[in-house]
Structures are given as structure tokens and as C-alpha cells.
Scaffold this active site. Structure first.
Site, PDB file in Angstrom:
ATOM      1  N   ARG A  19       2.567  85.717   7.798  1.00 26.06           N
ATOM      2  CA  ARG A  19       2.162  84.495   8.326  1.00 26.06           C
ATOM      3  C   ARG A  19       2.571  84.693   9.893  1.00 26.06           C
ATOM      4  NH1 ARG A  19       6.666  83.764  10.513  1.00 26.06           N
ATOM      5  NH2 ARG A  19       5.950  81.964  11.492  1.00 26.06           N
TER       6      ARG A  19
ATOM      7  N   GLN B 244       9.681  77.468   7.941  1.00 27.65           N
ATOM      8  CA  GLN B 244       9.770  78.684   8.555  1.00 27.65           C
ATOM      9  C   GLN B 244      10.921  78.711   9.686  1.00 27.65           C
ATOM     10  OE1 GLN B 244       7.145  76.760   8.358  1.00 27.65           O
ATOM     11  NE2 GLN B 244       5.198  77.709   8.251  1.00 27.65           N
TER      12      GLN B 244
ATOM     13  N   ASP C  23      -0.782  79.284  17.834  1.00 29.51           N
ATOM     14  CA  ASP C  23      -1.764  79.641  17.124  1.00 29.51           C
ATOM     15  C   ASP C  23      -3.004  79.701  17.807  1.00 29.51           C
ATOM     16  OD1 ASP C  23       0.256  78.588  15.053  1.00 29.51           O
ATOM     17  OD2 ASP C  23      -0.972  80.149  13.922  1.00 29.51           O
TER      18      ASP C  23
ATOM     19  N   ASN D 299      -0.083  74.463  17.644  1.00 28.12           N
ATOM     20  CA  ASN D 299       1.236  75.014  16.892  1.00 28.12           C
ATOM     21  C   ASN D 299       1.422  74.363  15.791  1.00 28.12           C
ATOM     22  OD1 ASN D 299       2.733  77.431  16.888  1.00 28.12           O
ATOM     23  ND2 ASN D 299       4.547  75.884  17.502  1.00 28.12           N
ATOM     24  N   LYS D 300       2.580  75.032  15.057  1.00 31.53           N
ATOM     25  CA  LYS D 300       3.092  74.463  13.855  1.00 31.53           C
ATOM     26  C   LYS D 300       3.200  73.000  13.955  1.00 31.53           C
ATOM     27  CE  LYS D 300       3.671  76.104  10.672  1.00 31.53           C
ATOM     28  NZ  LYS D 300       2.575  75.832   9.645  1.00 31.53           N
TER      29      LYS D 300
HETATM   30  O1  MRU Z   1       2.000  78.368   9.260  1.00 31.21           O
HETATM   31  P1  MRU Z   1       2.423  79.603  10.040  1.00 31.21           P
HETATM   32  O2  MRU Z   1       3.831  79.944   9.680  1.00 31.21           O
HETATM   33  O3  MRU Z   1       1.551  80.879  10.238  1.00 31.21           O
HETATM   34  O4  MRU Z   1       2.602  79.120  11.449  1.00 31.21           O
HETATM   35  C1  MRU Z   1       3.223  79.866  12.520  1.00 31.21           C
HETATM   36  C2  MRU Z   1       3.026  79.078  14.017  1.00 31.21           C
HETATM   37  O5  MRU Z   1       3.033  77.942  14.189  1.00 31.21           O
HETATM   38  C3  MRU Z   1       3.682  80.129  15.008  1.00 31.21           C
HETATM   39  O6  MRU Z   1       4.466  79.285  16.066  1.00 31.21           O
HETATM   40  C4  MRU Z   1       2.516  80.958  15.621  1.00 31.21           C
HETATM   41  O7  MRU Z   1       1.799  81.296  14.620  1.00 31.21           O
HETATM   42  C5  MRU Z   1       3.029  81.552  16.766  1.00 31.21           C
HETATM   43  S1  MRU Z   1       3.744  83.114  16.030  1.00 31.21           S
HETATM   44  C6  MRU Z   1       4.050  84.183  17.382  1.00 31.21           C
END
Ligand code: MRU
Length: 357
Positions: free
Chosen positions: A54, A204, A245, A255-256
Site C-alpha cells: 500500500r 498505518q 494519493d 489522501n488517507k
Molecule cells: O490506503 P493506503 O495505506 O494505501 O493509503 C496511503 C496514503 O494515504 C499515503 O499517504 C499516500 O499513498 C502517499 S504514500 C507516499
């Protein structure tokens, strides 16, 4: 300035070994360091969907190697099958996670590279595909390092930094995006105090960010998501740094889930809100954040967190994996080409142009 890979002690998330893809199973961190050994694109897709791998850049790199796994056994004489497999596997991988644009960015980059070699023999195309996957991974590490250098110009020794989710080495080829300046600061002998949001629902921040920063000897304090406001109110945070993302053409940032709330809090407390974004995460085809597809994930992530019954059976649940922070709440977007200030449109366009040479 470079950070040597050896100085970052956590394991690599994506490793190509002979004809297999080794993916660090991030679901099992920090308790166990286990690699999945994958030999088919279907396995790679499942690993992406289920969050074994991820983080937007790591997903893109894994998908690139997944494409190679899809075609590696196509016979030399069967160019037609090579192209049809590329299309099928590409569509399949692309749909694994909809928000992280790095996934389609990596697949599109491979498609464009192979188009330039269209008439070449199958064996050459396969070799070019594998080389492109390696290039994507190598360049990701370089982009992250440069983002770290640019971000460091916005920080000072002694600051408190708050981050959300994991935009670190585990989410990228190395160093991370949002976490890269923290590694650089450590190299310089600075002391930054980092607050890592645990990042509900799948943690995470707790499982990955706290883990990788602790491994590196960086001063990290884990907080629950609902503690960020209190920590800011105490004056412990001088900068919020997050990854992304997908950045839309106007500077809105996906983003998350929880990132938007942090941006609102940062504004209320007069704290700068920085977004670390490699150009592989910038999507100029998406005009605004409202056009970014937001992934919704299984309700069990909330109702049966890590196997425990954490909610009553049958309760209605809303579980978006990401949110959109409006550009007006973002202080700066930091790419490998430098620091972009509002209005973001022209700067984002220039950064993408520069990345295309
Ligand atoms: O669901 P995930 O764990 O893939 O989400 C990740 C994030 O939101 C990160 O902040 C994003 O992908 C940037 S990683 C450099």
C-alpha cells in the site's frame, strides 16, 4: 545530499528477485516481517486490494512488476498474445485501487514505452517492460530524496511535526515522501519531534509510520487520530506533513481519510500544512478534488478491526479510504522539483512538464 539506503533500517516493501515479486506483507507489521512471493499478476492485484502492499508509489511499482509477470511466459512468436495480455492485465491491475493515481501513471508509462518499440520482437518488449519497472522503482527513490531536500528547507531544528497515515519508506521505493525530510533531518543531526496519528481504521500510522521512524531512531510519539487537536493546542506542532494519493490540477489533494480534518485543524492553529507529492501523484486530467474517485473499503475494517468485534453486528458503516483536502487549506505542495505555493495550477503544470523532460 544523499541518504544512504543502509541508514534506513526498515525492510524494502517491493523487491524484484529473478522472476518473482517479493512484497513485504505490510498487514503483518510491526509484529512480523514476512514477504509474499508472487509469480502472477492476479496475485499482485490481490496484494494491492488487500493492502499487503500500500502507499501510492509502492502500489505503482508493484503493478509495474505485475505487468511483467503477466507477459513473461508469452512465447516469442506470439506478439498478438503479448499485446492482448498487456491490455487485459493492465485493466485488471488498474482497477485494484481507484484513488492512487500512481497506479495508472505507472501502467500508462509502461504502455507508452512499449508503444515506441511496437515492431520489435517479443523478447525485446518483455526486457523493455522489466527495465521500465526497475526504472519506475529507481526514479521513485530519487524523487522521494529530492522531495525530502525541498521539504527540509521549510523546517527547522527543534520543530514538532505531525503526520498522518504512512507516507514513508514502506509506501515508496525508499525514504518516503512526507517522511523523507525526517530522515534527512536526522542525518543532519537535527532533533525533530514527530507525532504520528494512528490512522483509523487500519492503523498505518501506528503499525507502519511509528515502526519505521522508531527503527531509524527518530523521536516519534504515537497519538490516536482524535488527539491531534489537543497536541496542536499545546503548541507542540509547527508543521503538518502528509503524502497524497492524487493531486488534482487545481491543487485539491486526496489522501488517507482524516487528512482533511487535520488541514482544518492546522488552519485553526496557524500551523503550515504541507503535502509531499511526487509528480507521479499529480493528475492534471482531473480538474478538481470533486472529480477524484474515492475508494470505499470493506465494512469489516471498522466492525471487526483486527478480528475483534468492534461494532454491533449489522450496523450501517461508511468507510471511505480517502478524503479530499481543498487547495485553500494547503500551504505548499512539495514535488521533486521544488516547493509550489498557491495558486497551485501553474506550478503543478510546470512540475509535470519538467518530469516529462
Ligand atoms: O490506503 P493506503 O495505506 O494505501 O493509503 C496511503 C496514503 O494515504 C499515503 O499517504 C499516500 O499513498 C502517499 S504514500 C507516499
Amino acid at each position: 545530499m544523499t541518504i544512504s539506503m543502509e541508514k534506513i533500517p526498515h525492510p524494502r516493501s517491493v523487491v524484484w528477485q529473478e522472476d518473482r515479486l517479493l512484497l513485504l506483507d505490510q498487514r503483518r507489521l510491526p509484529a512480523e516481517t514476512v514477504y509474499l512471493e508472487l509469480t502472477t499478476p492476479e496475485e499482485v492485484r490481490e496484494a494491492i486490494v488487500k493492502l499487503a502492499v500500500r502507499g501510492a508509489p509502492a502500489i505503482g511499482t508493484a503493478a509495474a512488476f505485475g505487468m511483467y509477470l503477466g507477459v513473461k511466459d508469452v512465447p516469442d512468436a506470439d506478439a498478438g498474445r503479448l499485446w492482448s495480455t498487456l491490455r487485459r492485465v493492465g485493466e485488471d491491475l488498474r482497477s485494484a485501487r481507484p484513488t492512487a493515481v500512481n497506479l495508472s501513471w505507472a501502467l500508462e508509462r509502461i504502455r507508452r514505452r512499449l508503444e515506441t518499440l511496437k515492431e520489435r520482437p517479443v523478447s525485446e518488449l518483455k526486457a523493455a517492460l522489466l527495465a521500465e519497472a526497475h526504472a519506475i522503482q529507481r526514479e521513485d527513490a530519487e524523487m522521494c530524496r529530492k522531495i525530502g531536500e525541498h521539504l527540509l528547507t521549510l523546517l527547522e531544528d527543534g520543530m514538532g511535526v505531525l503526520t498522518h497515515c504512512n507516507a514513508g519508506g514502506l509506501a515508496t521505493a525508499a525514504y518516503g515522501t512526507a517522511l523523507a525530510p525526517l530522515y534527512l533531518a536526522k542525518e543532519r543531526g537535527w532533533h525533530l519531534r514527530v507525532f504520528a496519528d494512528e490512522t483509523r481504521p487500519v492503523l498505518q500510522g501506528a503499525r507502519l509510520t511509528a515502526y519505521e521512524l522508531q527503527q531509524a531512531g527518530i523521536d516519534v510519539t504515537l497519538i490516536c487520530d482524535n488527539m491531534a487537536a489537543a497536541v496542536m493546542q499545546k503548541g507542540w506542532v509547527q508543521a503538518v506533513i502528509v503524502g497524497t494519493d492524487r493531486v488534482a490540477a487545481n491543487g485539491d489533494v486526496a489522501n488517507k481519510i482524516g487528512t482533511y480534518g487535520l488541514a482544518v485543524l492546522a488552519k485553526a492553529h496557524g500551523i503550515p500544512f504541507y503535502v509531499a507529492a511526487p509528480t507521479s501523484s499529480i493528475d492534471l486530467q482531473t480538474p478538481t478534488g470533486a472529480d477524484i474517485p474515492i475508494e470505499e473499503r470493506p465494512v469489516e475494517e471498522i466492525t471487526k478491526g483486527f478480528g475483534l468485534a468492534t461494532a454491533p453486528e449489522g450496523v450501517r458503516v461508511y468507510n471511505p479510504a480517502f478524503d479530499v483536502t481543498p487547495a485553500e487549506l494547503v500551504t505548499a505542495i512539495i514535488t521533486e522539483h521544488g516547493v509550489i505555493r498557491p495558486p497551485f495550477g501553474p506550478g503543478l503544470q510546470e512540475a509535470v512538464q519538467r518530469s516529462q523532460g
